[in-house]
Design a protein around this motif. Sequence first.
Motif, PDB file in Angstrom:
ATOM      1  N   GLN A   1      40.627  46.069  43.153  1.00  0.00           N
ATOM      2  CA  GLN A   1      41.673  47.004  42.758  1.00  0.00           C
ATOM      3  C   GLN A   1      41.236  47.794  41.529  1.00  0.00           C
ATOM      4  O   GLN A   1      40.558  47.271  40.655  1.00  0.00           O
ATOM      5  N   ASP A   2      41.643  49.052  41.480  1.00  0.00           N
ATOM      6  CA  ASP A   2      41.340  49.885  40.323  1.00  0.00           C
ATOM      7  C   ASP A   2      42.432  49.685  39.279  1.00  0.00           C
ATOM      8  O   ASP A   2      43.588  49.446  39.620  1.00  0.00           O
ATOM      9  N   THR A   3      42.069  49.780  38.015  1.00  0.00           N
ATOM     10  CA  THR A   3      43.049  49.598  36.946  1.00  0.00           C
ATOM     11  C   THR A   3      43.888  50.853  36.726  1.00  0.00           C
ATOM     12  O   THR A   3      44.897  50.804  36.039  1.00  0.00           O
ATOM     13  N   GLU A   4      43.465  51.968  37.291  1.00  0.00           N
ATOM     14  CA  GLU A   4      44.230  53.213  37.203  1.00  0.00           C
ATOM     15  C   GLU A   4      45.252  53.255  38.331  1.00  0.00           C
ATOM     16  O   GLU A   4      44.908  53.083  39.500  1.00  0.00           O
ATOM     17  N   ILE A   5      46.500  53.520  37.972  1.00  0.00           N
ATOM     18  CA  ILE A   5      47.562  53.598  38.971  1.00  0.00           C
ATOM     19  C   ILE A   5      47.278  54.763  39.920  1.00  0.00           C
ATOM     20  O   ILE A   5      46.941  55.851  39.492  1.00  0.00           O
ATOM     21  N   GLY A   6      47.416  54.505  41.214  1.00  0.00           N
ATOM     22  CA  GLY A   6      47.226  55.536  42.221  1.00  0.00           C
ATOM     23  C   GLY A   6      45.799  55.706  42.701  1.00  0.00           C
ATOM     24  O   GLY A   6      45.566  56.406  43.680  1.00  0.00           O
ATOM     25  N   LYS A   7      44.847  55.098  42.021  1.00  0.00           N
ATOM     26  CA  LYS A   7      43.451  55.203  42.466  1.00  0.00           C
ATOM     27  C   LYS A   7      43.188  54.198  43.579  1.00  0.00           C
ATOM     28  O   LYS A   7      43.722  53.103  43.581  1.00  0.00           O
TER      29      LYS A   7
ATOM     30  N   LEU B   1      35.435  35.427  47.920  1.00  0.00           N
ATOM     31  CA  LEU B   1      35.293  36.851  47.575  1.00  0.00           C
ATOM     32  C   LEU B   1      36.589  37.407  46.995  1.00  0.00           C
ATOM     33  O   LEU B   1      36.561  38.181  46.035  1.00  0.00           O
ATOM     34  N   ASN B   2      37.710  37.022  47.577  1.00  0.00           N
ATOM     35  CA  ASN B   2      39.002  37.481  47.055  1.00  0.00           C
ATOM     36  C   ASN B   2      39.227  36.979  45.631  1.00  0.00           C
ATOM     37  O   ASN B   2      39.686  37.729  44.767  1.00  0.00           O
ATOM     38  N   GLU B   3      38.897  35.713  45.385  1.00  0.00           N
ATOM     39  CA  GLU B   3      39.026  35.159  44.030  1.00  0.00           C
ATOM     40  C   GLU B   3      38.106  35.899  43.069  1.00  0.00           C
ATOM     41  O   GLU B   3      38.499  36.224  41.952  1.00  0.00           O
ATOM     42  N   TRP B   4      36.880  36.171  43.500  1.00  0.00           N
ATOM     43  CA  TRP B   4      35.909  36.875  42.662  1.00  0.00           C
ATOM     44  C   TRP B   4      36.404  38.282  42.332  1.00  0.00           C
ATOM     45  O   TRP B   4      36.376  38.699  41.176  1.00  0.00           O
ATOM     46  N   SER B   5      36.871  39.020  43.349  1.00  0.00           N
ATOM     47  CA  SER B   5      37.324  40.395  43.112  1.00  0.00           C
ATOM     48  C   SER B   5      38.579  40.421  42.239  1.00  0.00           C
ATOM     49  O   SER B   5      38.732  41.310  41.409  1.00  0.00           O
ATOM     50  N   ASP B   6      39.459  39.431  42.398  1.00  0.00           N
ATOM     51  CA  ASP B   6      40.631  39.340  41.516  1.00  0.00           C
ATOM     52  C   ASP B   6      40.192  39.116  40.076  1.00  0.00           C
ATOM     53  O   ASP B   6      40.766  39.689  39.138  1.00  0.00           O
TER      54      ASP B   6
ATOM     55  N   LYS C   1      38.635  43.772  34.023  1.00  0.00           N
ATOM     56  CA  LYS C   1      38.731  45.209  33.746  1.00  0.00           C
ATOM     57  C   LYS C   1      40.080  45.557  33.143  1.00  0.00           C
ATOM     58  O   LYS C   1      40.171  46.385  32.231  1.00  0.00           O
ATOM     59  N   LEU C   2      41.134  44.948  33.645  1.00  0.00           N
ATOM     60  CA  LEU C   2      42.479  45.203  33.130  1.00  0.00           C
ATOM     61  C   LEU C   2      42.593  44.734  31.682  1.00  0.00           C
ATOM     62  O   LEU C   2      43.155  45.438  30.830  1.00  0.00           O
ATOM     63  N   LYS C   3      42.021  43.586  31.374  1.00  0.00           N
ATOM     64  CA  LYS C   3      42.032  43.048  30.013  1.00  0.00           C
ATOM     65  C   LYS C   3      41.285  43.991  29.070  1.00  0.00           C
ATOM     66  O   LYS C   3      41.747  44.280  27.961  1.00  0.00           O
ATOM     67  N   GLU C   4      40.112  44.494  29.521  1.00  0.00           N
ATOM     68  CA  GLU C   4      39.333  45.439  28.709  1.00  0.00           C
ATOM     69  C   GLU C   4      40.106  46.734  28.484  1.00  0.00           C
ATOM     70  O   GLU C   4      40.099  47.286  27.385  1.00  0.00           O
ATOM     71  N   LYS C   5      40.784  47.194  29.509  1.00  0.00           N
ATOM     72  CA  LYS C   5      41.566  48.425  29.395  1.00  0.00           C
ATOM     73  C   LYS C   5      42.707  48.239  28.394  1.00  0.00           C
ATOM     74  O   LYS C   5      42.964  49.117  27.560  1.00  0.00           O
ATOM     75  N   ARG C   6      43.387  47.104  28.451  1.00  0.00           N
ATOM     76  CA  ARG C   6      44.478  46.821  27.507  1.00  0.00           C
ATOM     77  C   ARG C   6      43.949  46.747  26.078  1.00  0.00           C
ATOM     78  O   ARG C   6      44.581  47.237  25.145  1.00  0.00           O
ATOM     79  N   LYS C   7      42.788  46.129  25.912  1.00  0.00           N
ATOM     80  CA  LYS C   7      42.190  46.002  24.589  1.00  0.00           C
ATOM     81  C   LYS C   7      41.861  47.387  24.017  1.00  0.00           C
ATOM     82  O   LYS C   7      42.163  47.678  22.855  1.00  0.00           O
ATOM     83  N   LYS C   8      41.267  48.252  24.849  1.00  0.00           N
ATOM     84  CA  LYS C   8      40.952  49.613  24.402  1.00  0.00           C
ATOM     85  C   LYS C   8      42.225  50.373  24.043  1.00  0.00           C
ATOM     86  O   LYS C   8      42.261  51.110  23.062  1.00  0.00           O
TER      87      LYS C   8
END
Length: 164
Positions: free
Chosen positions: A61-67, A135-140, A146-153
Amino acid sequence: MDYCFSYGQPRTCYSKCDRMTDYAEEQANELEALESIYVNELEIISQDPIIFTIIIPCEIQDTEIGKEPKRFSVKLKFILPEEYPDVPPSVEFVESSEVDEDFQKTVLLELNKLAEEELGCVMVFTLVSEVQEKLNEWSDGVYEKKLKEKRKKYRLRLCVDTTA
């Protein structure tokens, strides 16, 4: 005759002592079932010995909404030994550019353990399902990182904006 359970579904299995079935027939039946399940994902490479690949689709999943999510696939190669399912199949990753070697090694070790537990029963579907779950666990996990990094930024940007 014994009964095996795989993902909650009872299956008829035979112990080595009372097995009177023909391995080739059992393998052909499993391959036919797999072809009906993995219509577009399964490619038969050889019939003697039975060698085939199965493509497992996955997405992050992308961290950007709608992507759109990032889609990729992993291809597994199976080789069924003559005595399969009394002997586990050979399994290897043949296409897996998104997942690293450590992930592949870990998954293959887990598949080997699972295959040992399933001896006497056809098991390819069970093994593929296990890889799909991993694979599902890995991708999650990748998405969460990525979401954590985005929140930190975002928090850092707020701190900079409020101090300026």
